[in-house]
Write a protein that holds these residues in place. Structure first.
Motif, PDB file in Angstrom:
ATOM      1  N   SER A  27       0.961  -1.096  -0.006  1.00 16.87           N
ATOM      2  CA  SER A  27       0.034  -0.072  -0.095  1.00 16.87           C
ATOM      3  C   SER A  27       0.752   1.344   0.033  1.00 16.87           C
TER       4      SER A  27
ATOM      5  N   PHE B 266       9.217   8.983   9.521  1.00 15.23           N
ATOM      6  CA  PHE B 266       8.635  10.309   9.736  1.00 15.23           C
ATOM      7  C   PHE B 266       7.162  10.320   9.324  1.00 15.23           C
TER       8      PHE B 266
ATOM      9  N   GLN C 126       1.595   9.198  11.211  1.00 14.41           N
ATOM     10  CA  GLN C 126       0.164   9.207  11.249  1.00 14.41           C
ATOM     11  C   GLN C 126      -0.179   7.632  10.754  1.00 14.41           C
TER      12      GLN C 126
HETATM   13  P1  NAP Z   1       1.581  10.102   7.324  1.00 17.51           P
HETATM   14  O1  NAP Z   1       1.470  11.733   7.364  1.00 17.51           O
HETATM   15  O2  NAP Z   1       1.934   9.296   8.154  1.00 17.51           O
HETATM   16  O3  NAP Z   1       0.187   9.808   6.672  1.00 17.51           O
HETATM   17  C1  NAP Z   1      -0.886  10.713   6.389  1.00 17.51           C
HETATM   18  C2  NAP Z   1      -1.962   9.914   5.603  1.00 17.51           C
HETATM   19  O4  NAP Z   1      -1.645   9.292   4.325  1.00 17.51           O
HETATM   20  C3  NAP Z   1      -2.335   8.502   6.516  1.00 17.51           C
HETATM   21  O5  NAP Z   1      -3.314   9.021   7.404  1.00 17.51           O
HETATM   22  C4  NAP Z   1      -3.075   7.624   5.222  1.00 17.51           C
HETATM   23  O6  NAP Z   1      -4.127   8.128   4.885  1.00 17.51           O
HETATM   24  C5  NAP Z   1      -2.031   7.941   4.041  1.00 17.51           C
HETATM   25  N1  NAP Z   1      -0.713   6.932   3.930  1.00 17.51           N
HETATM   26  C6  NAP Z   1       0.378   7.445   4.394  1.00 17.51           C
HETATM   27  N2  NAP Z   1       1.485   6.247   4.111  1.00 17.51           N
HETATM   28  C7  NAP Z   1       0.423   5.243   3.452  1.00 17.51           C
HETATM   29  C8  NAP Z   1       0.731   4.156   2.728  1.00 17.51           C
HETATM   30  N3  NAP Z   1       2.049   3.450   2.744  1.00 17.51           N
HETATM   31  N4  NAP Z   1      -0.445   3.544   2.342  1.00 17.51           N
HETATM   32  C9  NAP Z   1      -1.616   3.885   2.339  1.00 17.51           C
HETATM   33  N5  NAP Z   1      -1.952   5.194   3.014  1.00 17.51           N
HETATM   34  C10 NAP Z   1      -0.893   5.932   3.544  1.00 17.51           C
HETATM   35  O7  NAP Z   1       2.470   9.908   6.060  1.00 17.51           O
HETATM   36  P2  NAP Z   1       3.406  10.812   5.055  1.00 17.51           P
HETATM   37  O8  NAP Z   1       4.384  11.374   6.126  1.00 17.51           O
HETATM   38  O9  NAP Z   1       2.592  11.883   4.132  1.00 17.51           O
HETATM   39  O10 NAP Z   1       4.224   9.869   4.106  1.00 17.51           O
HETATM   40  C11 NAP Z   1       3.380   9.314   2.946  1.00 17.51           C
HETATM   41  C12 NAP Z   1       4.436   8.169   2.332  1.00 17.51           C
HETATM   42  O11 NAP Z   1       5.511   8.261   1.869  1.00 17.51           O
HETATM   43  C13 NAP Z   1       4.467   6.952   3.532  1.00 17.51           C
HETATM   44  O12 NAP Z   1       4.015   5.872   3.096  1.00 17.51           O
HETATM   45  C14 NAP Z   1       5.921   7.092   3.717  1.00 17.51           C
HETATM   46  O13 NAP Z   1       6.607   5.562   3.784  1.00 17.51           O
HETATM   47  C15 NAP Z   1       6.398   7.703   2.485  1.00 17.51           C
HETATM   48  N6  NAP Z   1       7.748   8.602   2.771  1.00 17.51           N
HETATM   49  C16 NAP Z   1       7.344   9.549   3.840  1.00 17.51           C
HETATM   50  C17 NAP Z   1       8.616  10.450   4.122  1.00 17.51           C
HETATM   51  C18 NAP Z   1       8.461  11.336   5.265  1.00 17.51           C
HETATM   52  O14 NAP Z   1       9.477  12.337   5.521  1.00 17.51           O
HETATM   53  N7  NAP Z   1       7.491  11.691   5.828  1.00 17.51           N
HETATM   54  C19 NAP Z   1       9.634  10.207   3.222  1.00 17.51           C
HETATM   55  C20 NAP Z   1       9.850   9.410   2.681  1.00 17.51           C
HETATM   56  C21 NAP Z   1       8.619   8.472   2.368  1.00 17.51           C
HETATM   57  P3  NAP Z   1      -5.638   7.289   5.462  1.00 17.51           P
HETATM   58  O15 NAP Z   1      -5.836   7.846   6.809  1.00 17.51           O
HETATM   59  O16 NAP Z   1      -6.497   7.577   4.459  1.00 17.51           O
HETATM   60  O17 NAP Z   1      -5.146   5.915   5.374  1.00 17.51           O
END
Ligand code: NAP
Length: 247
Positions: A35, A80, A83
């Motif tokens: 996902s 990071f 959520q």
């Molecule tokens: P987040 O703040 O923890 O999540 C925000 C929302 O995005 C979650 O409530 C969920 O929505 C959705 N979401 C996040 N990751 C998901 C996944 N793997 N599969 C399905 N839904 C997901 O996440 P974020 O920091 O925006 O990061 C988003 C994605 O980017 C993650 O998968 C993470 O591994 C990748 N990433 C993040 C970073 C960073 O610095 N934050 C850096 C590199 C990669 P719903 O509540 O609708 O389910």
């Protein structure tokens, strides 16, 4: 007659999740559903099933696990992305689904680095300074640095931001890693950078920018990881695959 494979939901968005999906694809007893949040425009596509765009919080994720008869969940999201990790923890508590967190170890902070609890706190540190900064925190929170109009920011990210950044004095560097120490040194030198701001993401290839900063005499501002719920955790792809095969 052989039994149908069991399903594992793999929350991805990291290199480790991609490598774990490759490993699970070799296992006849397991079928992997990766996902992705759907925020990166051209993500690396892992083998197995792929879903994108989120679940709609804890209720949505719980509904998905039930509907698909998912037997296990592995949270291999970025350190990071707190959520989605909290949602996974709560969902698995409710549904009784076995949960594993795969998280690479953080980089050990050096005593002379500025360590901050979050991006906002880092931005406040730069508020009244005049620096040339390489900012490598992704695109979602880069705008926090708009409160530092006297500094110059070279903002590195994979995809361009959805709307122009609010930082007054900046350039974008649109690049996808991995980066070698030499290429990181060149970026720091060519742009006369005096500060590197980065999240403590951990991992070998990401650490090259920290090595380069040390070698070029560039100061480091490191953003600490958010706290996550205290569940079962491993640090490597192999350990995560072994956990799954033991279920
Ligand atoms: P987040 O703040 O923890 O999540 C925000 C929302 O995005 C979650 O409530 C969920 O929505 C959705 N979401 C996040 N990751 C998901 C996944 N793997 N599969 C399905 N839904 C997901 O996440 P974020 O920091 O925006 O990061 C988003 C994605 O980017 C993650 O998968 C993470 O591994 C990748 N990433 C993040 C970073 C960073 O610095 N934050 C850096 C590199 C990669 P719903 O509540 O609708 O389910």
């Amino acid at each position: 007659m052989s039994r149908p494979p069991k399903s594992v939901l793999l929350l991805g968005g990291t290199e480790e999740a991609y490598r774990l999906a490759e490993k699970i694809a070799q296992e006849p007893d397991w079928c992997c559903i990766t996902s992705l949040a759907g925020v990166t425009r051209n993500p690396k596509i892992p083998p197995g099933e792929l879903i994108k765009g989120g679940f709609g919080g804890v209720e949505g994720m719980a509904g998905y696990l039930r509907e698909r008869g998912v037997s296990a969940l592995i949270d291999a999201t970025h350190p990071f992305a707190d959520q989605i990790s909290r949602n996974a923890f709560e969902t698995c508590g409710k549904t009784g689904t076995p949960l594993l967190r795969l998280e690479r170890p953080p980089w050990p902070a050096q005593p002379h680095w500025q360590c901050k609890s979050n991006v906002k706190e880092a931005a406040r540190f730069f508020q009244n300074r005049e620096e040339r900064v390489l900012l490598t925190i992704g695109r979602q929170e880069a705008d926090e640095f708009h409160i530092s109009p006297s500094s110059y920011f070279l903002v590195r990210m994979i995809d361009p931001p959805d709307s122009p950044l609010k930082i007054s004095n900046h350039d974008l560097l649109l690049m996808r890693g991995p980066f070698s120490v030499e290429s990181e040194r060149r970026i720091l030198r060519d742009n006369r950078i005096d500060w590197l701001i980065t999240k403590n993401s951990g991992g070998k290839s990401g650490s090259n920018k920290l090595i380069a900063a040390e070698e070029e005499g560039v100061s480091v501002c490191l953003i600490n990881r958010p706290e996550l719920p205290d569940g079962e955790k491993v640090e490597t792809v192999d350990e995560a695959a072994e956990w799954l095969l033991r279920l």
